[in-house]
Design an enzyme around this catalytic site. Sequence first.
Site, PDB file in Angstrom:
ATOM      1  N   ARG A 107      -3.852   3.127 -21.909  1.00 30.99           N
ATOM      2  CA  ARG A 107      -4.041   1.772 -20.850  1.00 30.99           C
ATOM      3  C   ARG A 107      -4.797   1.207 -22.148  1.00 30.99           C
ATOM      4  O   ARG A 107      -4.391  -0.135 -21.141  1.00 30.99           O
ATOM      5  CB  ARG A 107      -4.736   2.107 -19.801  1.00 30.99           C
ATOM      6  CG  ARG A 107      -5.176   1.065 -18.385  1.00 30.99           C
ATOM      7  CD  ARG A 107      -5.669   0.936 -17.616  1.00 30.99           C
ATOM      8  NE  ARG A 107      -5.257   2.754 -16.652  1.00 30.99           N
ATOM      9  CZ  ARG A 107      -4.722   2.239 -15.294  1.00 30.99           C
ATOM     10  NH1 ARG A 107      -3.766   1.115 -14.938  1.00 30.99           N
ATOM     11  NH2 ARG A 107      -4.085   3.449 -15.034  1.00 30.99           N
ATOM     12  N   ARG A 180      -0.354  -4.550   4.277  1.00 32.38           N
ATOM     13  CA  ARG A 180      -1.304  -4.094   3.753  1.00 32.38           C
ATOM     14  C   ARG A 180      -2.498  -5.534   2.955  1.00 32.38           C
ATOM     15  O   ARG A 180      -1.730  -6.369   2.398  1.00 32.38           O
ATOM     16  CB  ARG A 180      -1.462  -3.357   3.058  1.00 32.38           C
ATOM     17  CG  ARG A 180      -1.042  -1.812   3.031  1.00 32.38           C
ATOM     18  CD  ARG A 180      -0.619  -0.280   1.842  1.00 32.38           C
ATOM     19  NE  ARG A 180      -0.833  -1.148   0.863  1.00 32.38           N
ATOM     20  CZ  ARG A 180      -0.702  -0.319  -0.242  1.00 32.38           C
ATOM     21  NH1 ARG A 180      -0.387   0.780  -0.091  1.00 32.38           N
ATOM     22  NH2 ARG A 180      -1.224  -0.976  -1.226  1.00 32.38           N
ATOM     23  N   ARG A 191      -4.568  -7.935 -10.422  1.00 30.17           N
ATOM     24  CA  ARG A 191      -3.939  -7.094 -10.672  1.00 30.17           C
ATOM     25  C   ARG A 191      -2.904  -7.137 -11.943  1.00 30.17           C
ATOM     26  O   ARG A 191      -3.126  -6.421 -13.053  1.00 30.17           O
ATOM     27  CB  ARG A 191      -2.589  -6.128  -9.664  1.00 30.17           C
ATOM     28  CG  ARG A 191      -3.678  -4.982  -8.882  1.00 30.17           C
ATOM     29  CD  ARG A 191      -2.860  -3.867  -7.524  1.00 30.17           C
ATOM     30  NE  ARG A 191      -2.041  -4.707  -7.175  1.00 30.17           N
ATOM     31  CZ  ARG A 191      -2.012  -4.710  -5.472  1.00 30.17           C
ATOM     32  NH1 ARG A 191      -1.176  -3.612  -5.889  1.00 30.17           N
ATOM     33  NH2 ARG A 191      -1.115  -5.441  -5.229  1.00 30.17           N
TER      34      ARG A 191
END
Length: 240
Positions: A107, A180, A191
């Site tokens: 990542r 949500r 994000r």
Amino acid sequence: MTSESAVHPPAPAASKFLPGPVLLLGAPGVGKGTQAQRLMADFGIPQISTGDILRDNIARGTELGRAAKGLMDQGQLVPDEMVNDMVKARLEQTDVERGYILDGYPRTLGQAEWLDRFLSLSDEKSPLVAINIQVDEQELLRRITGRRICPVCKTIYNIYSKPPKHSGVCDNEGSPLQHRSDDTENAFIERMKAYNSLTAPVIEHYSKQGRFRDVVGYRPVEEVTAFIESALRELRKAGE
Ligand SMILES: [Zn+2]
């Protein structure tokens, strides 16, 4: 070789293709998990998800799991070294010999550089290749902010692409659908920012070495799988 294999012609070379170590990249919501599952089934190789390994270590209460949980409880990121150790232990298992699909790792650039060193010291002959599933940010935003979930039967709808028959209620039992709290535009933007800043250097790293391909991700699932598999064949051919 048995005498039988001389009678029946061998399977075409294409079906014997094995992709070796593969890294799947893509922003949250591009369908990475779905594609990883399909590649696993097609090639018979395991998917290695650092998220899953971490959850498993925490559930089993291993030393690593306890250390990682302590950090996460304080709102800190699990450091590269700890994640690398988890991956090392996983790659020492025998089921990865024919290849594997890394999902969510490396990542960061630091993780990618560590993995290169680790693989160059191991018996692995094919270098890792990276596939980036690309979906336009506007489309991703619609996928995420349009998502509605039935709290009873767990059916997932999308007000843009898969709306319920009657607005706001489930087709199955009529329950009010839920949105949500992390499926909002602001949460999505945050994000994406984190993803782009961490992953851009990883993409550059593999791209500089000719081990990277972008794949269009807004087509039907089967087509995206076909794009990925043909990109993997190209990458392996180029590396021969
Ligand atoms: Zn329902």
